[in-house]
Design an enzyme around this catalytic site. Structure first.
Site, PDB file in Angstrom:
ATOM      1  N   VAL A 124       5.402   5.309 -14.278  1.00  0.00           N
ATOM      2  CA  VAL A 124       6.723   5.450 -13.669  1.00  0.00           C
ATOM      3  C   VAL A 124       6.590   5.069 -12.201  1.00  0.00           C
ATOM      4  CG1 VAL A 124       8.653   6.991 -13.180  1.00  0.00           C
ATOM      5  CG2 VAL A 124       7.319   7.289 -15.279  1.00  0.00           C
ATOM      6  N   THR A 125       7.130   3.922 -11.829  1.00  0.00           N
ATOM      7  CA  THR A 125       7.145   3.471 -10.444  1.00  0.00           C
ATOM      8  C   THR A 125       8.555   3.034 -10.092  1.00  0.00           C
ATOM      9  OG1 THR A 125       6.675   1.141 -10.934  1.00  0.00           O
ATOM     10  CG2 THR A 125       4.770   2.617 -10.710  1.00  0.00           C
TER      11      THR A 125
ATOM     12  N   ALA B 220       5.742  -5.639  -5.060  1.00  0.00           N
ATOM     13  CA  ALA B 220       6.885  -5.594  -5.971  1.00  0.00           C
ATOM     14  C   ALA B 220       8.150  -5.689  -5.121  1.00  0.00           C
ATOM     15  CB  ALA B 220       6.874  -4.306  -6.786  1.00  0.00           C
TER      16      ALA B 220
ATOM     17  N   TYR C 288      10.170  -8.261 -20.846  1.00  0.00           N
ATOM     18  CA  TYR C 288       9.114  -8.268 -19.839  1.00  0.00           C
ATOM     19  C   TYR C 288       8.186  -9.472 -20.000  1.00  0.00           C
ATOM     20  CZ  TYR C 288       5.988  -6.564 -16.284  1.00  0.00           C
ATOM     21  OH  TYR C 288       5.255  -6.464 -15.129  1.00  0.00           O
TER      22      TYR C 288
ATOM     23  N   ALA D 282       5.229  -8.844   4.068  1.00  0.00           N
ATOM     24  CA  ALA D 282       3.960  -9.440   3.648  1.00  0.00           C
ATOM     25  C   ALA D 282       4.085 -10.928   3.365  1.00  0.00           C
ATOM     26  CB  ALA D 282       3.439  -8.728   2.401  1.00  0.00           C
TER      27      ALA D 282
ATOM     28  N   SER E 201       0.794  -1.232   0.000  1.00  0.00           N
ATOM     29  CA  SER E 201       0.000   0.000   0.000  1.00  0.00           C
ATOM     30  C   SER E 201       0.825   1.280   0.000  1.00  0.00           C
ATOM     31  CB  SER E 201      -0.910   0.012   1.234  1.00  0.00           C
ATOM     32  OG  SER E 201      -0.137  -0.051   2.426  1.00  0.00           O
ATOM     33  N   SER E 202       2.146   1.189  -0.007  1.00  0.00           N
ATOM     34  CA  SER E 202       2.966   2.379   0.244  1.00  0.00           C
ATOM     35  C   SER E 202       3.553   3.036  -0.998  1.00  0.00           C
ATOM     36  CB  SER E 202       4.114   2.016   1.192  1.00  0.00           C
ATOM     37  OG  SER E 202       4.946   1.033   0.601  1.00  0.00           O
TER      38      SER E 202
END
Length: 398
Positions: A279-280, A142, A240, A114, A52-53
């Site tokens: 973009v992460t 991730a 990917y 987690a 969630s962050s």
């Protein structure tokens, strides 16, 4: 820790510090994108958001709070302030908790692994005590590695091809986030590396979360769970979707079918959600993705949908406000804007034309740089980065 000036120091796409005030400003920006409606109830659906962050998990948490008044628990694993600042996710969570409190929504945040069974137990204890059950679970993890708590084995994921090396274009970044074009070759994974990547990024842990809920009798009628995934372009497919990450995503999608079978007794479902490019912190670690995303932005401009915009659509499905757009594999598709044939044709054309000399013209590198630095709380309007800040902020209490 005394107040100090926090600067974006690091190497390439890895910044070592995050700006507390800037992260709060970025979360505020995400909140504004959610387009807060009037009259949101304080007792919305009970949700668990795993991851969630940051990234899409953060976007889903904010959209759920703002649009639907969700209650429940967000889970992430962030480094607290110490010798360096806390991670961006640490400060993002503090800012998201402030939104929940301002809106009067009972939503808690747990900072723990987690993958661990102990984390699952403590989160489910909290759910049982406060709500008696859960309506939905979003899985958006991730992580580069995973320790299986039942075997004790630690698995490390790799970003490699399957079968043969692949040579392509990518971006190299300097310490200030400036980019140059380079040619790279990605080597194939061996069998053990491919299997380890599936262990980290596949559906096993998602399944364990849902099974734990079922075992505790905490799954409410109509329960829905989704795991976030990505398909992307043919341009990036060899690394990917056709590579080690793609094999893990295929396992994630296969896991959804088994979970749906187990949820049938309560009228529940498990589905994967295909998001569009963004973009992460996770995506920037994948070769070619930064270049591809910059080209995509140069084609689409403001038509490119943000993670929050996509998350708003996701919550409309989770709350039954509208039916999901499913593909032939039963996946929810939120990436139609990206994979539109005309858009992909334009991206492929730019990909073929791009050179070191015309890189700035073909790709929206300024946008990518601003998006990337905002992930760590930098380059946000209205923040005075010359002023010292206190990085030693506490994690929100339950």
């Amino acid at each position: 820790m005394p107040e100090r000036i926090v600067s974006p120091t690091g190497r390439g796409l890895l910044l070592l510090d995050s700006h507390p005030t800037g992260c709060a400003a970025n979360v505020a920006r995400l909140r504004a994108e959610a387009d807060e409606p009037a009259g949101v109830p304080a007792d919305g659906p009970v949700a668990i958001v795993i991851g969630s962050s940051a990234g899409y998990g953060l976007a889903a948490t904010i959209a759920g709070l703002v649009q639907h008044g969700i209650r429940g628990v967000g889970v992430s694993f962030e480094r607290p302030p110490g010798r360096r600042t806390g991670t961006a996710g640490w400060y993002n969570t503090i800012a998201t908790d402030a939104i929940a409190r301002e809106l009067g929504h009972d939503f808690s945040f747990v900072n723990d692994d987690a993958f661990a069974d102990t984390t699952k137990s403590s989160v489910l204890d909290l759910i049982a005590k406060r709500y008696g059950g859960v309506d939905c679970l979003i899985y958006s993890v991730a992580a580069p590695r995973r320790t299986d708590p039942r075997s004790g084995v630690t698995y490390q994921s790799v970003i490699k091809t399957l079968g043969a090396p692949f040579s392509t274009k990518s971006l190299a970044f300097d310490s200030d986030g400036g980019a140059t074009l380079q040619d790279i070759t990605v080597e194939p994974a061996d069998e053990a590396e491919a299997a380890a990547t599936v262990q980290v990024m596949g559906g096993e842990d998602w399944s364990r979360w849902v099974d734990a809920l079922l075992e505790r009798g905490l799954v409410r009628d109509g329960f829905r769970t989704v795991a976030l995934t990505y398909i992307g372009s043919s341009v990036t497919a060899p690394i990917y979707r056709s590579g080690t990450i793609g094999a893990a995503k295929a396992h994630l999608e296969a896991s959804a079918k088994g979970l749906t079978d187990r949820l049938a007794a309560v009228g529940g479902s498990a589905t994967t959600v295909v998001n569009g490019a963004a973009v992460t912190q996770a995506s920037t670690a994948i070769p070619t993705i930064a270049l591809y995303t910059s080209l995509l932005r140069s084609v689409l401009g403001p038509r490119m949908q943000s993670p929050v915009q996509q998350s708003v659509q996701l919550w409309e499905f989770l709350t039954g406000k509208r039916p999901a757009d499913l593909d032939d594999e039963g996946r929810i598709r939120l990436d139609g804007w990206e994979l539109d044939p005309g858009v992909q044709s334009a991206v492929a054309e730019r990909w073929g034309l791009i050179t070191p000399d015309n890189l700035q013209e073909q790709a929206d590198l300024a946008w990518f740089r601003s998006q990337f630095r905002a992930l760590y709380g930098f380059d946000l309007p209205g923040v005075d980065y010359a002023q010292p800040v206190d990085p030693d902020l506490p994690w929100p209490s339950h």
